[in-house]
Write an enzyme that holds these catalytic residues in place. Sequence first.
Site, PDB file in Angstrom:
ATOM      1  N   HIS A  12      38.070  35.644  41.775  1.00  0.00           N
ATOM      2  CA  HIS A  12      38.146  37.049  42.168  1.00  0.00           C
ATOM      3  C   HIS A  12      39.448  37.669  41.681  1.00  0.00           C
ATOM      4  O   HIS A  12      39.468  38.776  41.133  1.00  0.00           O
ATOM      5  CB  HIS A  12      38.077  37.178  43.694  1.00  0.00           C
ATOM      6  CG  HIS A  12      36.833  36.624  44.304  1.00  0.00           C
ATOM      7  ND1 HIS A  12      36.606  36.616  45.666  1.00  0.00           N
ATOM      8  CD2 HIS A  12      35.733  36.045  43.748  1.00  0.00           C
ATOM      9  CE1 HIS A  12      35.430  36.066  45.922  1.00  0.00           C
ATOM     10  NE2 HIS A  12      34.895  35.712  44.769  1.00  0.00           N
ATOM     11  N   SER A  72      30.840  37.168  41.050  1.00  0.00           N
ATOM     12  CA  SER A  72      32.061  37.593  41.730  1.00  0.00           C
ATOM     13  C   SER A  72      33.175  37.989  40.774  1.00  0.00           C
ATOM     14  O   SER A  72      33.844  39.014  40.960  1.00  0.00           O
ATOM     15  CB  SER A  72      32.563  36.470  42.644  1.00  0.00           C
ATOM     16  OG  SER A  72      31.582  36.076  43.559  1.00  0.00           O
TER      17      SER A  72
END
Length: 247
Positions: A212, A148
């Site tokens: 993220h 991610s």
Amino acid sequence: MISAWSSAAGRVLRAVRSSPAPLTYGLIGLCCLLFVLGPASGLTPGYGTGDALLAAQRVYFRRWGVVPAELFARPVREALTPATALFVHGSWVHLLGNMLFLFVFGAMTEERMGRVEFTLFYVGCGCLALLGYAAANATSKESLVGASGAISAVLGAFLYLFPRARVTSLLPFLFFLPVRFPAWVVLPFWAALQWAAAGQTSAGPGVAYLAHLIGFGLGFGYAWVRYGRATRVSCAPAPAPEGENQP
């Protein structure tokens, strides 16, 4: 049968090498292969079933993922886990969501950066994103796995390099009808969702939204410093699907 599999694998490798973005497609293939062979996929009989499979998954994630408390308690022993964690995924949804985003945004970013630079960028930003999350949750004993952070960095770089490129999104409030928007609309909206979700995340296992955000910021900042305003590209790529699964 072995000969047929070998021939098919050879054709796939040749196709990847001849593509304009071999690293992107190679990363997708590697992540998918490792997932299928690992315990999280549930497809490898050697890991057993039921409680035995769950136990194997926990051991696997702790061995190859980032456990913040252990990373800072034993930094030498756990030094490689931020890199290995980039290639481990916790479920089919986790894997497919990440690979979809990498497929949509990775190829153009790799073409712009070049193979070597893209590889170093992907791994470096991914490791830093995981380290940033671990530093913010230094006492956590939950395993952190997935690409991610690295893929978020690709999104950040893509936003800077191709702000006017149009991508197809599926919006739930429009009954998942595909709608095309420029990257400067889609990606900041995605980042805002990560920011909102990060502020609401409770303690315990879940999605590492902070990773993220860190990855996205690193990717955008790197492209800004490395390429500058004169090298931004405004041409639109061919339409590509994008789903709702967040990397």
